[in-house]
Scaffold this active site. Structure first.
Site: not given
Ligand code: AMP
Length: 292
Positions: A39-41, A152
């Site tokens: 959502k934020f980046g 969550d």
């Molecule tokens: P988020 O901002 O946490 O919702 O992450 C967005 C997307 O990035 C997630 O849906 C994952 O597909 C990917 N992602 C986030 N964190 C990780 C991580 N630590 N390792 C691998 N993929 C990640």
């Protein structure tokens, strides 16, 4: 691990050891392909140049954090997650920031999102489900021992590590802000009765969510799903639990789910008992890793 040092920004007056701590900057990393979008980046694969360690770099825009008024929440939750050490909890190695962005240095979960796997497979086998539920129960025991309630637990907040091990990600602050399901219903499905009814809640909420998760792993849909939010609310509060005939799920699995999805939170099966439940004992891989 060379990278396993927390970093604080220069504004952090409380940091008495600031001089001893590594302060990360973007040029410490070689940034690779995007892994996903939140959502934020964005989240990128990255390599820490000195240690060669592969990490996931989450880049959050300060303007968006400010707009959504989640800066304080982010600060607190980063503080929590950076102190957690468990094989089934995603590590947060550190953070840094510049004028416009905040960067979180996260453990890289090579096999990506559990939610995608569940969507691809429709539902998981009993072996796979039990292995995941056991590892989550262990992670939650660890968290609760540190007085942290996740609040969550749901497929969207779980990632899969390189060995196939489950990793709880998106700590606490995701409760209010990072809902990866697009509809409100996605959030509702995992809410325990005490949160729906807005009465006090404690760590027992995570046992409820584990029960919902176990059901969704085995059946591919959460148990109280309904077209209208009000109907989901009603079903949660009534604990209107039904087990469809298909896919086939063993009576032992249903028994465990029924013991976790109990309205009176104090009567939910304690997590150490979840680990001792016959369905877990018979089905969970003792290594804690599902290898397919
Ligand atoms: P988020 O901002 O946490 O919702 O992450 C967005 C997307 O990035 C997630 O849906 C994952 O597909 C990917 N992602 C986030 N964190 C990780 C991580 N630590 N390792 C691998 N993929 C990640």
């Amino acid at each position: 691990m060379a990278i396993a040092t927390e970093s604080r920004g220069s504004e952090d007056k409380a940091s008495a050891h600031a001089n001893e701590e590594k302060r990360w900057v973007l040029s410490d990393f070689e940034v690779g392909k995007p892994l996903g979008r939140g959502k934020f980046g964005h989240v990128y694969l990255a390599r820490e140049k000195r240690s060669n360690q592969i990490v996931a770099l989450k880049v959050l825009f300060k303007s968006q954090l400010k707009q959504s008024q989640v800066e304080h929440q982010l600060r607190r939750e980063v503080e929590i997650q950076s102190h957690l050490r468990h094989p089934n909890i995603l590590r947060l190695y550190g953070y840094f920031y510049d004028q416009t962005r905040v960067y979180l240095i996260l453990e890289y979960a090579a096999k990506g999102e559990l939610y995608k796997e569940l969507t691809r497979c429709k539902h998981f086998s009993e072996r796979r489900s039990a292995t995941y539920i056991a590892s989550l129960a262990r992670a939650l025991i660890y968290l609760h021992g540190k007085h942290v309630i996740h609040r969550d637990i749901k497929p969207e907040n779980l990632l899969i590590g390189v060995q196939g091990e489950l990793k709880i990600a998106d700590f606490g602050w995701s409760v209010h802000t990072f809902n990866r399901r697009r509809t409100m219903c996605g959030t509702l499905d995992y809410l325990p009765p005490e949160m729906v009814e807005k009465t006090e809640h404690d760590y027992h909420v995570d046992i409820w969510s584990l029960g919902i998760l176990c059901y969704e792993f085995l059946y591919g849909v959460p148990p109280f799903e309904a077209k209208e939010h009000s109907e989901t609310y009603r079903r949660i509060v009534k604990v209107d639990l039904k087990f469809p005939l298909k896919p086939f799920v063993s009576p032992a699995a249903k028994d465990l789910i029924s013991q976790m999805l109990v309205k009176n939170s104090a009567h939910r099966l304690p997590l150490h008992k979840v680990l001792e439940h016959p369905w877990i004992v018979q089905n969970a891989d003792p290594s804690g890793v599902y290898r397919g």
